[in-house]
Design a protein around this motif. Sequence first.
Motif, PDB file in Angstrom:
ATOM      1  N   UNK A 153       8.324  -7.082   0.242  1.00 54.53           N
ATOM      2  CA  UNK A 153       7.783  -7.785  -0.935  1.00 54.53           C
ATOM      3  C   UNK A 153       6.265  -7.655  -1.064  1.00 54.53           C
ATOM      4  N   UNK A 154       5.568  -7.685   0.076  1.00 61.41           N
ATOM      5  CA  UNK A 154       4.113  -7.537   0.010  1.00 61.41           C
ATOM      6  C   UNK A 154       3.728  -6.151  -0.495  1.00 61.41           C
ATOM      7  N   UNK A 155       4.473  -5.129  -0.082  1.00 63.64           N
ATOM      8  CA  UNK A 155       4.217  -3.786  -0.591  1.00 63.64           C
ATOM      9  C   UNK A 155       4.428  -3.685  -2.088  1.00 63.64           C
ATOM     10  N   UNK A 156       5.471  -4.357  -2.612  1.00 66.85           N
ATOM     11  CA  UNK A 156       5.697  -4.381  -4.057  1.00 66.85           C
ATOM     12  C   UNK A 156       4.510  -5.015  -4.784  1.00 66.85           C
ATOM     13  N   UNK A 157       4.026  -6.130  -4.252  1.00 72.89           N
ATOM     14  CA  UNK A 157       2.925  -6.829  -4.919  1.00 72.89           C
ATOM     15  C   UNK A 157       1.634  -6.019  -4.849  1.00 72.89           C
ATOM     16  N   UNK A 158       1.372  -5.387  -3.705  1.00 70.43           N
ATOM     17  CA  UNK A 158       0.151  -4.581  -3.578  1.00 70.43           C
ATOM     18  C   UNK A 158       0.197  -3.384  -4.516  1.00 70.43           C
ATOM     19  N   UNK A 159       1.356  -2.738  -4.619  1.00 73.99           N
ATOM     20  CA  UNK A 159       1.483  -1.601  -5.516  1.00 73.99           C
ATOM     21  C   UNK A 159       1.487  -1.994  -6.986  1.00 73.99           C
ATOM     22  N   UNK A 160       1.930  -3.204  -7.273  1.00 73.91           N
ATOM     23  CA  UNK A 160       2.072  -3.634  -8.668  1.00 73.91           C
ATOM     24  C   UNK A 160       0.770  -4.166  -9.248  1.00 73.91           C
ATOM     25  N   UNK A 161       0.002  -4.876  -8.447  1.00 72.06           N
ATOM     26  CA  UNK A 161      -1.196  -5.539  -8.963  1.00 72.06           C
ATOM     27  C   UNK A 161      -2.436  -4.937  -8.308  1.00 72.06           C
ATOM     28  N   UNK A 162      -3.334  -4.448  -9.128  1.00 69.45           N
ATOM     29  CA  UNK A 162      -4.516  -3.752  -8.637  1.00 69.45           C
ATOM     30  C   UNK A 162      -5.426  -4.692  -7.852  1.00 69.45           C
ATOM     31  N   UNK A 163      -5.497  -5.954  -8.250  1.00 71.71           N
ATOM     32  CA  UNK A 163      -6.355  -6.911  -7.541  1.00 71.71           C
ATOM     33  C   UNK A 163      -5.885  -7.087  -6.091  1.00 71.71           C
ATOM     34  N   UNK A 164      -4.558  -7.241  -5.914  1.00 74.52           N
ATOM     35  CA  UNK A 164      -4.021  -7.390  -4.568  1.00 74.52           C
ATOM     36  C   UNK A 164      -4.201  -6.111  -3.759  1.00 74.52           C
ATOM     37  N   UNK A 165      -4.107  -4.968  -4.431  1.00 75.65           N
ATOM     38  CA  UNK A 165      -4.320  -3.703  -3.731  1.00 75.65           C
ATOM     39  C   UNK A 165      -5.745  -3.620  -3.180  1.00 75.65           C
ATOM     40  N   UNK A 166      -6.729  -3.972  -4.015  1.00 73.99           N
ATOM     41  CA  UNK A 166      -8.110  -3.967  -3.541  1.00 73.99           C
ATOM     42  C   UNK A 166      -8.378  -5.018  -2.483  1.00 73.99           C
ATOM     43  N   UNK A 167      -7.597  -6.096  -2.515  1.00 69.95           N
ATOM     44  CA  UNK A 167      -7.787  -7.184  -1.556  1.00 69.95           C
ATOM     45  C   UNK A 167      -7.234  -6.830  -0.176  1.00 69.95           C
ATOM     46  N   UNK A 168      -6.041  -6.206  -0.144  1.00 68.43           N
ATOM     47  CA  UNK A 168      -5.362  -5.971   1.131  1.00 68.43           C
ATOM     48  C   UNK A 168      -5.642  -4.597   1.733  1.00 68.43           C
ATOM     49  N   UNK A 169      -6.082  -3.643   0.937  1.00 73.09           N
ATOM     50  CA  UNK A 169      -6.325  -2.298   1.473  1.00 73.09           C
ATOM     51  C   UNK A 169      -7.316  -2.282   2.632  1.00 73.09           C
ATOM     52  N   UNK A 170      -8.443  -2.998   2.560  1.00 76.32           N
ATOM     53  CA  UNK A 170      -9.356  -2.999   3.715  1.00 76.32           C
ATOM     54  C   UNK A 170      -8.729  -3.627   4.961  1.00 76.32           C
ATOM     55  N   UNK A 171      -7.917  -4.666   4.768  1.00 71.37           N
ATOM     56  CA  UNK A 171      -7.281  -5.320   5.907  1.00 71.37           C
ATOM     57  C   UNK A 171      -6.283  -4.382   6.573  1.00 71.37           C
ATOM     58  N   UNK A 172      -5.467  -3.696   5.750  1.00 71.56           N
ATOM     59  CA  UNK A 172      -4.475  -2.770   6.296  1.00 71.56           C
ATOM     60  C   UNK A 172      -5.164  -1.599   6.993  1.00 71.56           C
TER      61      UNK A 172
END
Length: 304
Positions: free
Chosen positions: A130-149
């Motif tokens: 589910x987290x992967x779906x949200x990161x891929x779907x919403x650009x804000x979440x992608x920018x938020x979690x990409x540095x952490x990952x």
Amino acid sequence: MSAIMHVVENAPVSTTTDAKVSDSVAKSIGATPVADKPATRAGMFSLRPFFMSVVPPIFGVLFLVLVWEIISAKNSGIPSPAVTLKSAIDLFADPFYSNGPNDQGIGWNILASLKRVAVGFGLAALVGIPLGFMIGRFKFLSGMFNPIISLLKPVSPLAWLPIGLLVFKAADPAAIWSIFICSIWPMIINTAVGVQRVPQDYMNVARVLNLSEWKIVTKILFPSVLPYMLTGVRLAIGTAWLVIVAAEMLTGGVGIGFWVWDEWNNLNVAHIIIAIVVIGIVGLVLEQILVGIARVFTYEDVKN
């Protein structure tokens, strides 16, 4: 002349006659007639695919056994294949014996490791997909979690084991925590990449039809992302099985990793080699199960 041409044009075609005429013409000009291929050759069953799929693996195993035999002949500390086979027969004659918590058969140790893998892997799937779906779907979440990952993904899973021991105060949940943290990254990354690669035309149609977010996920994203998601799951299960062996060596208890370490303390090298083969077979079976699931639920081009 026209009557002769009319008869020739309307004459029935005979393969045998044509072949005889071709041979006679070839002989008349001094050439060697071409022999017809047997009609049954095309319909014969070819054994080549069977041999090509069976014989090379057999030769590979024989080559491995030969190298093993040479090494054991030069190093007396390494048992030969024959000695190891005898130990394996004795070991698997009763794989589920139990003489206390620290003396159990290899069957119980494998089941204990698989149980930890199932729990840690299942929790990683419940969170990561589910987290992967949200990161891929919403650009804000992608920018938020990409540095952490990007920061946490390269960390060795065993580096998380002390944190698990500190938080959970027990070896078993700490090992499960290590499996969870190493399994979640492939699921998140592959699922997010799959969502981001969904054709924009699909999303435009969904916007025109005014589809709800639930319908977009279930009708558009999920079928398109499924091959990527299953690839992440397959990578995660392989990593999880690798990690549990190392984690159990450090935490102790019942498990195939602890069993290997215990056999090393007993200087039983034959059992260590048997455990290596068993670990490889179990990992191969787990991967093939997920490959089979991927073949069922993905398109032909993704299967290949």
